[in-house]
Design a protein around this motif. Sequence first.
Motif, PDB file in Angstrom:
ATOM      1  N   ARG A   7       6.050  -0.337   3.857  1.00  0.00           N
ATOM      2  CA  ARG A   7       4.753   0.191   3.413  1.00  0.00           C
ATOM      3  C   ARG A   7       4.507  -0.255   1.983  1.00  0.00           C
ATOM      4  O   ARG A   7       5.439  -0.346   1.182  1.00  0.00           O
ATOM      5  CB  ARG A   7       4.757   1.708   3.477  1.00  0.00           C
ATOM      6  CG  ARG A   7       4.693   2.209   4.900  1.00  0.00           C
ATOM      7  CD  ARG A   7       4.554   3.692   4.976  1.00  0.00           C
ATOM      8  NE  ARG A   7       3.431   4.140   4.157  1.00  0.00           N
ATOM      9  CZ  ARG A   7       3.291   5.366   3.679  1.00  0.00           C
ATOM     10  NH1 ARG A   7       4.199   6.275   3.924  1.00  0.00           N
ATOM     11  NH2 ARG A   7       2.262   5.699   2.938  1.00  0.00           N
ATOM     12  N   ARG A   8       3.261  -0.531   1.655  1.00  0.00           N
ATOM     13  CA  ARG A   8       2.907  -0.993   0.316  1.00  0.00           C
ATOM     14  C   ARG A   8       1.905  -0.048  -0.317  1.00  0.00           C
ATOM     15  O   ARG A   8       1.068   0.541   0.355  1.00  0.00           O
ATOM     16  CB  ARG A   8       2.341  -2.402   0.367  1.00  0.00           C
ATOM     17  CG  ARG A   8       3.390  -3.412   0.798  1.00  0.00           C
ATOM     18  CD  ARG A   8       2.930  -4.813   0.515  1.00  0.00           C
ATOM     19  NE  ARG A   8       3.992  -5.755   0.777  1.00  0.00           N
ATOM     20  CZ  ARG A   8       4.793  -6.254  -0.159  1.00  0.00           C
ATOM     21  NH1 ARG A   8       4.658  -5.899  -1.402  1.00  0.00           N
ATOM     22  NH2 ARG A   8       5.726  -7.117   0.155  1.00  0.00           N
ATOM     23  N   CYS A   9       1.989   0.058  -1.637  1.00  0.00           N
ATOM     24  CA  CYS A   9       1.080   0.888  -2.424  1.00  0.00           C
ATOM     25  C   CYS A   9      -0.306   0.251  -2.397  1.00  0.00           C
ATOM     26  O   CYS A   9      -0.452  -0.959  -2.592  1.00  0.00           O
ATOM     27  CB  CYS A   9       1.604   0.977  -3.850  1.00  0.00           C
ATOM     28  SG  CYS A   9       0.557   1.892  -4.983  1.00  0.00           S
ATOM     29  N   SER A  10      -1.334   1.052  -2.163  1.00  0.00           N
ATOM     30  CA  SER A  10      -2.688   0.505  -2.101  1.00  0.00           C
ATOM     31  C   SER A  10      -3.195   0.090  -3.482  1.00  0.00           C
ATOM     32  O   SER A  10      -4.035  -0.799  -3.597  1.00  0.00           O
ATOM     33  CB  SER A  10      -3.642   1.523  -1.486  1.00  0.00           C
ATOM     34  OG  SER A  10      -3.652   2.697  -2.265  1.00  0.00           O
ATOM     35  N   SER A  12      -1.166  -1.026  -6.243  1.00  0.00           N
ATOM     36  CA  SER A  12      -0.460  -2.149  -6.853  1.00  0.00           C
ATOM     37  C   SER A  12       0.082  -3.145  -5.841  1.00  0.00           C
ATOM     38  O   SER A  12       0.593  -4.190  -6.240  1.00  0.00           O
ATOM     39  CB  SER A  12       0.707  -1.622  -7.689  1.00  0.00           C
ATOM     40  OG  SER A  12       1.641  -0.967  -6.857  1.00  0.00           O
ATOM     41  N   SER A  13       0.001  -2.828  -4.550  1.00  0.00           N
ATOM     42  CA  SER A  13       0.528  -3.640  -3.444  1.00  0.00           C
ATOM     43  C   SER A  13       2.022  -3.921  -3.570  1.00  0.00           C
ATOM     44  O   SER A  13       2.519  -4.915  -3.071  1.00  0.00           O
ATOM     45  CB  SER A  13      -0.265  -4.937  -3.264  1.00  0.00           C
ATOM     46  OG  SER A  13      -0.007  -5.841  -4.305  1.00  0.00           O
ATOM     47  N   MET A  16       6.782   0.486  -1.389  1.00  0.00           N
ATOM     48  CA  MET A  16       6.965   1.907  -1.707  1.00  0.00           C
ATOM     49  C   MET A  16       8.356   2.359  -1.251  1.00  0.00           C
ATOM     50  O   MET A  16       8.730   2.134  -0.104  1.00  0.00           O
ATOM     51  CB  MET A  16       5.909   2.740  -0.984  1.00  0.00           C
ATOM     52  CG  MET A  16       4.498   2.439  -1.415  1.00  0.00           C
ATOM     53  SD  MET A  16       3.250   3.167  -0.345  1.00  0.00           S
ATOM     54  CE  MET A  16       3.520   4.895  -0.580  1.00  0.00           C
ATOM     55  N   CYS A  43       5.532   5.554  -9.609  1.00  0.00           N
ATOM     56  CA  CYS A  43       4.115   5.191  -9.701  1.00  0.00           C
ATOM     57  C   CYS A  43       3.280   6.445  -9.939  1.00  0.00           C
ATOM     58  O   CYS A  43       3.438   7.447  -9.233  1.00  0.00           O
ATOM     59  CB  CYS A  43       3.679   4.500  -8.415  1.00  0.00           C
ATOM     60  SG  CYS A  43       1.967   3.961  -8.405  1.00  0.00           S
ATOM     61  N   CYS A  46       0.494   6.611  -6.610  1.00  0.00           N
ATOM     62  CA  CYS A  46       0.885   6.998  -5.244  1.00  0.00           C
ATOM     63  C   CYS A  46       2.049   7.981  -5.218  1.00  0.00           C
ATOM     64  O   CYS A  46       2.312   8.581  -4.183  1.00  0.00           O
ATOM     65  CB  CYS A  46       1.205   5.763  -4.414  1.00  0.00           C
ATOM     66  SG  CYS A  46       2.704   4.897  -4.903  1.00  0.00           S
ATOM     67  N   SER A  48       5.236   7.365  -5.291  1.00  0.00           N
ATOM     68  CA  SER A  48       6.490   6.813  -4.770  1.00  0.00           C
ATOM     69  C   SER A  48       7.144   5.943  -5.846  1.00  0.00           C
ATOM     70  O   SER A  48       6.630   5.795  -6.946  1.00  0.00           O
ATOM     71  CB  SER A  48       6.223   6.008  -3.499  1.00  0.00           C
ATOM     72  OG  SER A  48       5.376   4.930  -3.785  1.00  0.00           O
ATOM     73  N   HIS A  50       8.737   2.290  -7.280  1.00  0.00           N
ATOM     74  CA  HIS A  50       8.532   0.843  -7.198  1.00  0.00           C
ATOM     75  C   HIS A  50       9.566   0.134  -8.057  1.00  0.00           C
ATOM     76  O   HIS A  50      10.221   0.738  -8.895  1.00  0.00           O
ATOM     77  CB  HIS A  50       7.149   0.443  -7.711  1.00  0.00           C
ATOM     78  CG  HIS A  50       6.009   1.026  -6.958  1.00  0.00           C
ATOM     79  ND1 HIS A  50       5.847   0.899  -5.601  1.00  0.00           N
ATOM     80  CD2 HIS A  50       4.939   1.741  -7.385  1.00  0.00           C
ATOM     81  CE1 HIS A  50       4.738   1.503  -5.237  1.00  0.00           C
ATOM     82  NE2 HIS A  50       4.173   2.030  -6.294  1.00  0.00           N
TER      83      HIS A  50
END
Length: 82
Positions: A7-10, A12-13, A16, A43, A46, A48, A50
């Motif tokens: 899954r990726r942070c919306s 910073s991409s 997570m 972060c 979000c 989570s 990184h």
Amino acid sequence: MHYFVPRRCSASSKIMYHDQVSARRAAEDSRIQRGVELWVYRCELCGSWHLTSRSPDSTAAFEGQNVAKPRSRKRGYKPRRR
């Protein structure tokens, strides 16, 4: 064949991580496999964890300052219109 897609942070991409322990484990694996030193941070957007290549010492120097983002020096680079 099934591949794991993290899954990726919306915002910073970045990938997570659920907790600090798993993020530190990923940073250590990266150091062993690729020889890259990475740091872990939480972060603000979000919530989570990184990984980043910037050391905590260099990040603290820029906090609170309005620092412009470095521009690309590629040949033929045209910035996007805003």
